[in-house]
Scaffold this active site. Sequence first.
Site, PDB file in Angstrom:
ATOM      1  N   LYS A 226      23.919   2.651   7.446  1.00 14.83           N
ATOM      2  CA  LYS A 226      23.626   3.700   7.991  1.00 14.83           C
ATOM      3  C   LYS A 226      21.914   4.082   8.177  1.00 14.83           C
ATOM      4  O   LYS A 226      21.727   4.169   7.314  1.00 14.83           O
ATOM      5  CB  LYS A 226      24.361   5.069   7.264  1.00 14.83           C
ATOM      6  CG  LYS A 226      23.900   6.144   8.267  1.00 14.83           C
ATOM      7  CD  LYS A 226      24.654   7.415   7.516  1.00 14.83           C
ATOM      8  CE  LYS A 226      23.728   8.108   7.281  1.00 14.83           C
ATOM      9  NZ  LYS A 226      22.727   8.884   7.856  1.00 14.83           N
TER      10      LYS A 226
ATOM     11  N   SER B  63      16.240  10.302  -1.864  1.00 18.69           N
ATOM     12  CA  SER B  63      15.931  11.799  -2.676  1.00 18.69           C
ATOM     13  C   SER B  63      16.337  11.112  -3.501  1.00 18.69           C
ATOM     14  O   SER B  63      17.085  10.750  -3.534  1.00 18.69           O
ATOM     15  CB  SER B  63      15.707  12.693  -2.219  1.00 18.69           C
ATOM     16  OG  SER B  63      16.731  12.900  -1.886  1.00 18.69           O
TER      17      SER B  63
ATOM     18  N   GLU C 129      16.987   3.013  -4.484  1.00 16.95           N
ATOM     19  CA  GLU C 129      15.407   3.501  -5.147  1.00 16.95           C
ATOM     20  C   GLU C 129      14.899   4.228  -4.607  1.00 16.95           C
ATOM     21  O   GLU C 129      14.424   5.047  -3.285  1.00 16.95           O
ATOM     22  CB  GLU C 129      14.778   2.470  -4.071  1.00 16.95           C
ATOM     23  CG  GLU C 129      13.110   1.789  -4.395  1.00 16.95           C
ATOM     24  CD  GLU C 129      12.803   3.194  -2.976  1.00 16.95           C
ATOM     25  OE1 GLU C 129      11.926   3.996  -3.691  1.00 16.95           O
ATOM     26  OE2 GLU C 129      11.682   2.577  -2.264  1.00 16.95           O
TER      27      GLU C 129
ATOM     28  N   CYS D 106       7.362   5.424  -0.471  1.00 17.09           N
ATOM     29  CA  CYS D 106       7.848   6.232  -1.781  1.00 17.09           C
ATOM     30  C   CYS D 106       6.882   6.426  -2.630  1.00 17.09           C
ATOM     31  O   CYS D 106       7.348   7.125  -4.243  1.00 17.09           O
ATOM     32  CB  CYS D 106       9.402   6.396  -1.889  1.00 17.09           C
ATOM     33  SG  CYS D 106       9.631   4.274  -1.822  1.00 17.09           S
TER      34      CYS D 106
ATOM     35  N   GLU E 168       7.555  15.243  -5.361  1.00 15.81           N
ATOM     36  CA  GLU E 168       7.582  15.039  -4.623  1.00 15.81           C
ATOM     37  C   GLU E 168       7.115  15.448  -3.017  1.00 15.81           C
ATOM     38  O   GLU E 168       7.802  15.653  -2.456  1.00 15.81           O
ATOM     39  CB  GLU E 168       8.588  13.436  -4.384  1.00 15.81           C
ATOM     40  CG  GLU E 168       7.915  12.380  -3.174  1.00 15.81           C
ATOM     41  CD  GLU E 168       9.494  10.936  -3.238  1.00 15.81           C
ATOM     42  OE1 GLU E 168       8.575  10.313  -2.988  1.00 15.81           O
ATOM     43  OE2 GLU E 168      10.201  11.541  -3.835  1.00 15.81           O
TER      44      GLU E 168
END
Length: 493
Positions: A182, A236, A257, A291, A389
């Site tokens: 996806k 996230s 991750e 990231c 973040e």
Amino acid sequence: MSTIAKPTVKTYQNYINGQWVASSSGETFPVFDPSTEETIAHVASATAADVDKAVKAARAAFDSGPWAQTTAQDRGRILFKIADKIRQNTAMLAELETRNCGKPIVEAEYDLADVATCFEYYGGLANKVTGHVNPVPANALSFTLREPVGVAAQIIPWNFPLLMAAWKLAPAIAAGCTCVLKPAEQTPLTAMELANWFAEAGLPPGVVNVVNGLGEVTGAALVAHPGVDKVAFTGSAAVGKIIVKSAADTLKRVTLELGGKSPNVFFADADWEAAVDGALFGVFINQGEVCSAGSRVLVEKKIYTKFVEAMTEKAKRIKLGPPLDRDTKMGPLVSKEQYDRVTSYLEIGKKEAKTAIGGGRAKAFGKGYYVEPTIFYDVQNSARIAREEIFGPVASVIPFENEAEAIRISNDTPYGLAAAVWTRDIYKAFRVVKSIRAGIVWVNHMQPTYVEAPWGGYKQSGFGRELGPWGLEEYLETKQVFVNLDEAPIGWY
């Protein structure tokens, strides 16, 4: 500027069991060019019923299709063929990726080279999966087999669209798994183009399926499906936690991750020019949508003021512009949603710290989600801009007194994906490397990533590893086989 004509708005269907199929609901969603805010494609929105079809196709291909009899050598050859198609179509894929996610075209070309390399690496690794013979205290032969985990659900982010697909698809195919991929709803286009070459490369129907849609609909149905054996997700931490909870109902294997708030640590003895460049590159590459971005810039007090000034002066020369312009160093953010998120943090930062440069929309552009490269300084590590973040071109510069304080600040975060240390003192470098709690630590560099080396984080940056042999291991099960060589009865009676 690119000379390729503006593309026709195209409609993409989902790719299920080797066929292009519309959504069972008939619904599509638009995909935008973030530099112009114009619609560049429409993509079929997969329902839970479509996800069920894709998983069942992957399940059948794994359990009873020809894929189950495919040799490791055959899987390797397929991966090399996919890599060849990518190399042959790099210009088209790079342009499409740039139009879809806003990254500068030069960066997109680098990404596409890495995509092909990833498929080639796992093509070479496919026939090198081995088991072990176990020395047991019996007249028996004990050995282990390494077998594919089964059907893998793979959910990828929007910042490196095709590269993240390669990181997941290539090791899964090498291991003998089947997949339902996806893509992110913001950036599905290059993954859909990749699917055009699966059959030509030799993948039987159902081995790789690609479904599109919103995470809370399509992604949620995929994670919850009982026919899925493993979930691999990059995104996230908030969504990662939801995935873990959902996957627990069927005890799926999960690798995550989940990004970070990486410290980029500069000691006074660092090479000056390399350090300043590394500070800027670490947080402004790919518009900060990385990231592992070195968004917390920790600077020793001896050089702090001079370092902030040097960063600011160099940041003024970062060229924002249309991402297809080869001179552009920063393009727009990926979407209106991300633009709103980043600009909200800019307002928070103005209240929490001092602004050296930036702090708002890039005013030279009437359209597009352009944000100025922004440097906040005199930031407290407790500030929101230092702890949360942002995923945009926003640096938080934090002073430190000594090595011990640098380590303490570096580790004072819920994340642990990456870090960097800049110093000429090799002893100091290794002390800090050993002390920082992160999955990747660079010394005198920031952001180099190679398929041969593991990628993944500590703490809330996730668990499991991608790339290298570690990435292949995540798609393998271990089976113990015991062969009795003693003809005597067991003697139980």
